[in-house]
Each structure stands twice: as structure tokens, then as C-alpha cells.
Design an enzyme around this catalytic site. Structure first.
Site, PDB file in Angstrom:
ATOM      1  N   GLY A 108       3.747   3.199  13.680  1.00 12.61           N
ATOM      2  CA  GLY A 108       4.587   2.015  13.899  1.00 12.61           C
ATOM      3  C   GLY A 108       4.257   1.350  15.224  1.00 12.61           C
ATOM      4  O   GLY A 108       4.206   0.122  15.324  1.00 12.61           O
ATOM      5  N   CYS A 141      13.562  10.739   6.550  1.00 13.16           N
ATOM      6  CA  CYS A 141      13.591  10.181   7.912  1.00 13.16           C
ATOM      7  C   CYS A 141      14.957  10.371   8.549  1.00 13.16           C
ATOM      8  O   CYS A 141      15.061  10.583   9.746  1.00 13.16           O
ATOM      9  CB  CYS A 141      13.221   8.707   7.876  1.00 13.16           C
ATOM     10  SG  CYS A 141      14.155   7.796   6.641  1.00 13.16           S
ATOM     11  N   GLU A 199      10.313  15.250  15.419  1.00 12.36           N
ATOM     12  CA  GLU A 199      10.633  15.191  14.002  1.00 12.36           C
ATOM     13  C   GLU A 199       9.733  16.187  13.273  1.00 12.36           C
ATOM     14  O   GLU A 199       8.507  16.072  13.309  1.00 12.36           O
ATOM     15  CB  GLU A 199      10.372  13.777  13.477  1.00 12.36           C
ATOM     16  CG  GLU A 199      10.811  13.598  12.053  1.00 12.36           C
ATOM     17  CD  GLU A 199      10.507  12.198  11.526  1.00 12.36           C
ATOM     18  OE1 GLU A 199       9.398  11.704  11.770  1.00 12.36           O
ATOM     19  OE2 GLU A 199      11.383  11.621  10.876  1.00 12.36           O
ATOM     20  N   LYS A 249       0.835  -1.197   0.000  1.00  8.81           N
ATOM     21  CA  LYS A 249       0.000   0.000   0.000  1.00  8.81           C
ATOM     22  C   LYS A 249       0.874   1.254   0.000  1.00  8.81           C
ATOM     23  O   LYS A 249       1.574   1.529   0.959  1.00  8.81           O
ATOM     24  CB  LYS A 249      -0.908   0.054   1.232  1.00  8.81           C
ATOM     25  CG  LYS A 249      -1.942   1.176   1.061  1.00  8.81           C
ATOM     26  CD  LYS A 249      -2.569   1.629   2.345  1.00  8.81           C
ATOM     27  CE  LYS A 249      -1.821   2.727   3.034  1.00  8.81           C
ATOM     28  NZ  LYS A 249      -1.817   4.016   2.332  1.00  8.81           N
ATOM     29  N   GLU A 294      10.511   0.702  10.010  1.00 10.66           N
ATOM     30  CA  GLU A 294      11.450   1.786   9.706  1.00 10.66           C
ATOM     31  C   GLU A 294      10.721   3.084  10.017  1.00 10.66           C
ATOM     32  O   GLU A 294       9.821   3.486   9.278  1.00 10.66           O
ATOM     33  CB  GLU A 294      11.847   1.767   8.224  1.00 10.66           C
ATOM     34  CG  GLU A 294      12.545   0.496   7.761  1.00 10.66           C
ATOM     35  CD  GLU A 294      14.022   0.449   8.126  1.00 10.66           C
ATOM     36  OE1 GLU A 294      14.554   1.465   8.628  1.00 10.66           O
ATOM     37  OE2 GLU A 294      14.639  -0.595   7.906  1.00 10.66           O
ATOM     38  N   GLY A 331       7.230   4.454   8.105  1.00 16.00           N
ATOM     39  CA  GLY A 331       6.355   5.597   8.363  1.00 16.00           C
ATOM     40  C   GLY A 331       6.634   6.172   9.732  1.00 16.00           C
ATOM     41  O   GLY A 331       7.740   6.037  10.258  1.00 16.00           O
ATOM     42  N   SER A 332       5.626   6.782  10.311  1.00 14.47           N
ATOM     43  CA  SER A 332       5.826   7.506  11.561  1.00 14.47           C
ATOM     44  C   SER A 332       5.912   6.547  12.745  1.00 14.47           C
ATOM     45  O   SER A 332       5.392   5.437  12.714  1.00 14.47           O
ATOM     46  CB  SER A 332       4.675   8.482  11.765  1.00 14.47           C
ATOM     47  OG  SER A 332       3.468   7.763  11.855  1.00 14.47           O
ATOM     48  N   THR A 333       6.546   7.010  13.803  1.00 13.22           N
ATOM     49  CA  THR A 333       6.708   6.197  15.007  1.00 13.22           C
ATOM     50  C   THR A 333       5.346   5.913  15.645  1.00 13.22           C
ATOM     51  O   THR A 333       5.112   4.809  16.144  1.00 13.22           O
ATOM     52  CB  THR A 333       7.676   6.900  15.977  1.00 13.22           C
ATOM     53  OG1 THR A 333       8.955   6.960  15.327  1.00 13.22           O
ATOM     54  CG2 THR A 333       7.830   6.141  17.279  1.00 13.22           C
TER      55      THR A 333
HETATM   56  P1  NAP Z   1       2.515   7.644   8.457  1.00 17.47           P
HETATM   57  O1  NAP Z   1       1.432   8.591   8.686  1.00 17.47           O
HETATM   58  O2  NAP Z   1       2.924   6.714   9.528  1.00 17.47           O
HETATM   59  O3  NAP Z   1       2.114   6.822   7.146  1.00 17.47           O
HETATM   60  C1  NAP Z   1       2.910   5.817   6.590  1.00 17.47           C
HETATM   61  C2  NAP Z   1       2.017   4.845   5.842  1.00 17.47           C
HETATM   62  O4  NAP Z   1       1.163   4.150   6.758  1.00 17.47           O
HETATM   63  C3  NAP Z   1       1.081   5.502   4.847  1.00 17.47           C
HETATM   64  O5  NAP Z   1       0.915   4.648   3.738  1.00 17.47           O
HETATM   65  C4  NAP Z   1      -0.191   5.616   5.663  1.00 17.47           C
HETATM   66  O6  NAP Z   1      -1.332   5.756   4.872  1.00 17.47           O
HETATM   67  C5  NAP Z   1      -0.190   4.312   6.408  1.00 17.47           C
HETATM   68  N1  NAP Z   1      -0.984   4.257   7.627  1.00 17.47           N
HETATM   69  C6  NAP Z   1      -1.514   5.276   8.346  1.00 17.47           C
HETATM   70  N2  NAP Z   1      -2.156   4.796   9.437  1.00 17.47           N
HETATM   71  C7  NAP Z   1      -2.016   3.450   9.416  1.00 17.47           C
HETATM   72  C8  NAP Z   1      -2.441   2.384  10.294  1.00 17.47           C
HETATM   73  N3  NAP Z   1      -3.124   2.617  11.410  1.00 17.47           N
HETATM   74  N4  NAP Z   1      -2.107   1.114   9.960  1.00 17.47           N
HETATM   75  C9  NAP Z   1      -1.383   0.849   8.848  1.00 17.47           C
HETATM   76  N5  NAP Z   1      -0.978   1.813   8.001  1.00 17.47           N
HETATM   77  C10 NAP Z   1      -1.276   3.101   8.272  1.00 17.47           C
HETATM   78  O7  NAP Z   1       3.856   8.379   8.043  1.00 17.47           O
HETATM   79  P2  NAP Z   1       3.994   9.558   6.978  1.00 17.47           P
HETATM   80  O8  NAP Z   1       3.688  10.822   7.665  1.00 17.47           O
HETATM   81  O9  NAP Z   1       3.308   9.242   5.724  1.00 17.47           O
HETATM   82  O10 NAP Z   1       5.552   9.458   6.653  1.00 17.47           O
HETATM   83  C11 NAP Z   1       6.493  10.163   7.327  1.00 17.47           C
HETATM   84  C12 NAP Z   1       7.166   9.306   8.379  1.00 17.47           C
HETATM   85  O11 NAP Z   1       7.834   8.199   7.770  1.00 17.47           O
HETATM   86  C13 NAP Z   1       8.233  10.071   9.116  1.00 17.47           C
HETATM   87  O12 NAP Z   1       8.131   9.832  10.493  1.00 17.47           O
HETATM   88  C14 NAP Z   1       9.530   9.469   8.571  1.00 17.47           C
HETATM   89  O13 NAP Z   1      10.610   9.581   9.437  1.00 17.47           O
HETATM   90  C15 NAP Z   1       9.151   8.070   8.325  1.00 17.47           C
HETATM   91  N6  NAP Z   1      10.080   7.434   7.373  1.00 17.47           N
HETATM   92  C16 NAP Z   1      10.977   6.516   7.846  1.00 17.47           C
HETATM   93  C17 NAP Z   1      11.892   5.918   6.976  1.00 17.47           C
HETATM   94  C18 NAP Z   1      12.886   4.920   7.485  1.00 17.47           C
HETATM   95  O14 NAP Z   1      13.468   4.215   6.666  1.00 17.47           O
HETATM   96  N7  NAP Z   1      13.106   4.820   8.784  1.00 17.47           N
HETATM   97  C19 NAP Z   1      11.872   6.251   5.616  1.00 17.47           C
HETATM   98  C20 NAP Z   1      10.955   7.200   5.163  1.00 17.47           C
HETATM   99  C21 NAP Z   1      10.053   7.779   6.065  1.00 17.47           C
HETATM  100  P3  NAP Z   1      -1.774   7.228   4.330  1.00 17.47           P
HETATM  101  O15 NAP Z   1      -0.586   8.102   4.240  1.00 17.47           O
HETATM  102  O16 NAP Z   1      -2.323   6.914   3.003  1.00 17.47           O
HETATM  103  O17 NAP Z   1      -2.760   7.739   5.299  1.00 17.47           O
END
Ligand code: NAP
Ligand code: MG
Length: 471
Positions: free
Chosen positions: A235, A286, A383, A178, A252, A230-232
Site C-alpha cells: 500500500g 485484516c 500482523e 487483478k 484498505e 492488501g498489505s501495508t
Molecule cells: P499483498 O502482498 O499486499 O497483495 C495484495 C495484492 O497486491 C495482490 O493481488 C498482490 O499480487 C498485489 N501486489 C503485490 N505487489 C504489488 C505491487 N507492487 N503493486 C501492485 N500490486 C501488488 O497482500 P496479501 O499478503 O496478499 O494480503 C494480505 C494483506 O491484505 C494483509 O495485510 C491484510 O490485512 C490485508 N487486507 C486488508 C483488508 C482491508 O479491508 N483493510 C482486507 C483484506 C486483506 P500477488 O498476491 O498476486 O502477488
């Protein structure tokens, strides 16, 4: 300052359709509901995209299971490799189209999607294609896990897809992925590449949607492995839902990297590294170097040079080849950056941005520097995920280590010094998955990437990246 003539990349190479279905079992099929994806630089609606509901997730997982049982897990590694090499070559052939599409849907400068994202995406598929018939050199008795449910963010849409799909397929797993709600288009273009490569139906399934779709996928009983970037916060929710199930999990998550500059560092190079560390990809990274730790004796001079350099950054049209900083990915992310920056001022830090004209439409944020930052400030702890740098100072290497590690995260760090011994000393003490020395934000498929503490667990890339997809 002088003006540049605009040098826009043509978008004619991309054919964006008015609507997109889900990619399940090798076919595109519309879902009951849909959502819109937007160009964040213009707020123009690009396409209507299917939103996968629970029944669609069921179908996708069932297709992945069939493909796993009947085809992919039985295929010799050398045969799987042929498909992965074919996909890698198709990505190279279509790289201009994919780069333009990524910039349009995400807002990142074409210079970055063309020169960083796409070459790394292809490299990742080539790298793991090479492993597919050599897995016994990575682990004893390598066996795939089954169906992987993969959820990725919007900051590097195609690159995060590559990090997830290439090792999973190389190891003999099938996937349901997804992409993020705001950046689904390159994942759908990738689905088309899977068809072009004659990948057996069901080996890769792409289901678009928002958080609910991601949740239905990671909580699905038919999934053997969950891989999330994605976000902590999210996660943490996923870790809770997976606990007590037989599913394997890698996370991650976020970061708040320190970029540490010692008084013997080459200052002009360090300035380039700082700029690359925090302004690359609008700071939506990230591992971004969002906290600059500078040795007190050189702080004034370094900040002078940094401000001079920041004043040359060009913010604007992502498709313009001169652009350094593109659009913020969404209105929601822009609000978050604004909110945290306002808190930075309220808490007493000093805010500075170079004079810079922002376009009227779209989502924009000027490159921003905060000085007089205390470790307890939100801008030093949270962050921000935007083009905002917090500057702190230190006197001794010991103090630098303590400040660098004073965060709940542990993804990456940078060290700038002339002394090799000091680099090693720092690398041993920094609690970060990746430490760059006299450079920043360098990636290679052969090099494992991942975090400590609240930045998650598991590694992507390199031989380590295979372990996440093998029994
Ligand atoms: P996010 O809100 O956690 O979203 C990540 C993904 O998870 C999106 O596809 C999101 O869908 C989906 N999602 C949201 N709620 C969910 C749930 N309850 N269950 C399963 N999936 C769910 O993060 P973001 O704001 O898009 O991304 C930024 C974050 O990613 C930052 O914290 C960044 O540090 C982190 N990141 C980490 C790495 C690494 O390698 N460590 C790399 C890149 C980014 P929707 O967006 O479609 O709502
Ligand atoms: Mg979009």
C-alpha cells in the site's frame, strides 16, 4: 474427544478447466506467460492461469476506457442497476459452485465460503444495484471517475472483488481488476457471470498475474482511480507511485485488532467471539481480533474456558462440512506465520496449542495461543495473518484503551461488557474504523468499513463506499 464421520461437500459441481485466459473486452484470451494455482489443502495443481504482461494491461485499460466512454458512463443509472441485479441473482444461482471453487482455491472451510462469503458477495451486489439510480441522494451532482484499477488479496477473493466492483459499476465507472496470484479462479468464474449477464464488453476486465501485473495496473496512465486492498508495505509503494498524479486512491490495508474483554462480560459468549475473531478464515482476516486484552481479574478463568473451546476446533479438509479451520493459503504465508510464532517464543511469550492432528500434505497451522505477551513483542505488534492469538491483560478501562491503541494499525476492535455506557466510552476512544460490541467479524453491505493510521484510508460499503467512486 469423539470422532466425526467426514461430511465432504462434493466438488462435482465445479468444472475447473486445465487453463484460463485473461478476461478483456468480454473475451477470454491467453497471455504469453502463465502460472499455476494450487489447492493449498492438497498441493494439487488446479489450473494454469494466464499472467498479464504490460501489453495485456494496456489492452485491458483501453477496453475499459472504450466501454466507459461509449456505453457505461452514458447509461442511465436505472439501466446499470438492471445489470447489477442480474449479476447478484446469478451469483445466488451459482453460489454452491462458487463456494466450492473458493474453498478449493483458497483453503477456507466450505462452511464459511457457503454461509459467509457467498451470501455477502450477493448482498453487496444487491445493495449497490439499489444505489445506481439514486446517486444524487448520496452526493450532489454525482459523476463517475472513469477507469478504476483494482487490486485485491487472497483472503476473501470473491468478497473483495464484490467490495471493489459493485460500487464502481453502480457509480458508472468501468474496471480492470487483478485478483491475487494464489486465488484467481473465482474472479474468472465471475468473468463468466458477467458474460452470462450480458454486461457490455469492457465494463469489467479481469487480468490475472502476480505483483508485477498489479504494479503495471496501478501505475498505468489510463487509470483514473486506484483501489487497493492488501498489505501495508505494498500500500505504501502504491501511495508513492500515485502521488503527484491525478489518480484517486483508496487503500484498505492491514490490522492488529484488540478484542477487549471486561470483567462483567458474559464469558461464554466472549469466548465464542474471541474464537470467531481470530480463527475465522484461519485468521487470514485484516480485521481479525489478533490481540486479546482481558481484564486481569478474569484472565485465568477466561483462558481456561478459551483453551477448552479451542480443543474442540476441527482443523482439516476445507470441503468437509465439519471443518472449523481449513488450510493456510500458501507455503509463503505458512512460513511467515511460523517465523513470527517462533519469534514470539524467543521473545519470552508462552505458546500453547490444543493437541490436533494435521494432514500430511498441504499447508496447515494449529490454532495457537500466546500468553505472557508484552506490548513490545513482535507478536503483539506485527500482523501475523494466521490462527495465532496474543493475550495481554489490563486493570482499568483507561489502560485497555492505551494498550488497544498501541499499534501502528487502526482497522477494527471488539469490546465485551455488560454496560452500554462503557461500550460508548470505549468506542469514542478506540482508534479503529470499526468497533464491534459483544460480537465480532460482523459485516453488512450497508455498513462502511475501513481504517485509520497504517490500516489505510477510504471506506468500502454503505453510502460512504460510493464516495470513493464519484467525482
Ligand atoms: P499483498 O502482498 O499486499 O497483495 C495484495 C495484492 O497486491 C495482490 O493481488 C498482490 O499480487 C498485489 N501486489 C503485490 N505487489 C504489488 C505491487 N507492487 N503493486 C501492485 N500490486 C501488488 O497482500 P496479501 O499478503 O496478499 O494480503 C494480505 C494483506 O491484505 C494483509 O495485510 C491484510 O490485512 C490485508 N487486507 C486488508 C483488508 C482491508 O479491508 N483493510 C482486507 C483484506 C486483506 P500477488 O498476491 O498476486 O502477488
Ligand atoms: Mg490457489
Amino acid at each position: 474427544m469423539f470422532e466425526y464421520a467426514p461430511a465432504p461437500e462434493s466438488r462435482d459441481i465445479v468444472d475447473i478447466k486445465p487453463s484460463y485466459g485473461l478476461f478483456i473486452d468480454g473475451e477470454f484470451a491467453d497471455a504469453e506467460h502463465s502460472f499455476k494455482t494450487v489447492n493449498p489443502a492438497t498441493e494439487e495443481v488446479l489450473a494454469e492461469v494466464s499472467e498479464a504482461g504490460a501489453a495485456d494491461v494496456d489492452r485491458a485499460v483501453a477496453a475499459a476506457r472504450r466501454a466507459y466512454d461509449m456505453v457505461w458512463s452514458k447509461m442511465a443509472g436505472g439501466e446499470r442497476a438492471k445489470y447489477l441485479f442480474r449479476i447478484a441473482r446469478l451469483i445466488q444461482e451459482r453460489s454452491r459452485e462458487l463456494a466450492v471453487l473458493e474453498s478449493i482455491d483458497n483453503g477456507k472451510p466450505i462452511r464459511e465460503s457457503r454461509d459467509v462469503d457467498l451470501p455477502l458477495v450477493a448482498a453487496h451486489f444487491f445493495y449497490y444495484a439499489g444505489w445506481a439510480d439514486k446517486l444524487e441522494y448520496a452526493v450532489a451532482d454525482p459523476r463517475p471517475l472513469g477507469v478504476a484499477g483494482q487490486v485485491i488479496p487472497w483472503n476473501f477473493p470473491l468478497l473483495m472483488l464484490a467490495w471493489k466492483i459493485a460500487p464502481a459499476l453502480a457509480c458508472g465507472n468501468t474496471v480492470v481488476l487483478k485478483p491475487a496470484e494464489t486465488t484467481p479462479l473465482t474472479a474468472l468464474a465471475f468473468a463468466d457471470i458477467c458474460r452470462q449477464a450480458d454486461l457490455p464488453p469492457g465494463v469489467v476486465n479481469i487480468i490475472t498475474g502476480a505483483g508485477q501485473t498489479g504494479r503495471a495496473l496501478v501505475e498505468h496512465d489510463g487509470v483514473d482511480k486506484v483501489a487497493f486492498t492488501g498489505s501495508t508495505d505494498v500500500g505504501r509503494q502504491i501511495a508513492r507511485s500515485v502521488a503527484g498524479t491525478p489518480k484517486r486512491l483508496t487503500l484498505e490495508l492491514g490490522g492488529k485488532a484488540a478484542n477487549v474483554v471486561f470483567d462483567d462480560a458474559p464469558l461464554d459468549q466472549a469466548v465464542e467471539g474471541i474464537v470467531n475473531g481470530i480463527f475465522f478464515n484461519q485468521g487470514h482476516v485484516c480485521c481479525a481480533g489478533s490481540r486479546l486484552l482481558v481484564q486481569e481479574s478474569i484472565a485465568e478463568e477466561l483462558l481456561d474456558r478459551l483453551k477448552t473451546r479451542m480443543a474442540t476446533l476441527r482443523v482439516g479438509d476445507p470441503l468437509d462440512k465439519n471443518t472449523d479451520i481449513g488450510a493456510i493459503n500458501s507455503a509463503a504465508q505458512l512460513n511467515k506465520i511460523r517465523m513470527l510464532s517462533d519469534i514470539g517464543e524467543q521473545e519470552g511469550a508462552t505458546r500453547w496449542s490444543p493437541p490436533c492432528e494435521l494432514p500430511d500434505r498441504g499447508f496447515w497451522f494449529a490454532p495457537t495461543l500466546f500468553t505472557d505477551v508484552a506490548q513490545s513483542h513482535r507478536i503483539a505488534q506485527d500482523e501475523i495473518f494466521g490462527p495465532v492469538l496474543s493475550v495481554l491483560t489490563f486493570r482499568t478501562p483507561q489502560e485497555a484503551v492505551e494498550k488497544a491503541n498501541n499499534t501502528p494499525y487502526g482497522l477494527s476492535a471488539g469490546v465485551w461488557t455488560d454496560k452500554g455506557s462503557r461500550i460508548l466510552w470505549m468506542a469514542q476512544r478506540l482508534r479503529a474504523g470499526v468497533v464491534w460490541a459483544n460480537t465480532f467479524n460482523k459485516f453488512d453491505p450497508a455498513s462502511p468499513f475501513g481504517g485509520y493510521k497504517e490500516s489505510g484510508f477510504g471506506r468500502e460499503g454503505g453510502r460512504h463506499g460510493l464516495e470513493a467512486y464519484l467525482r
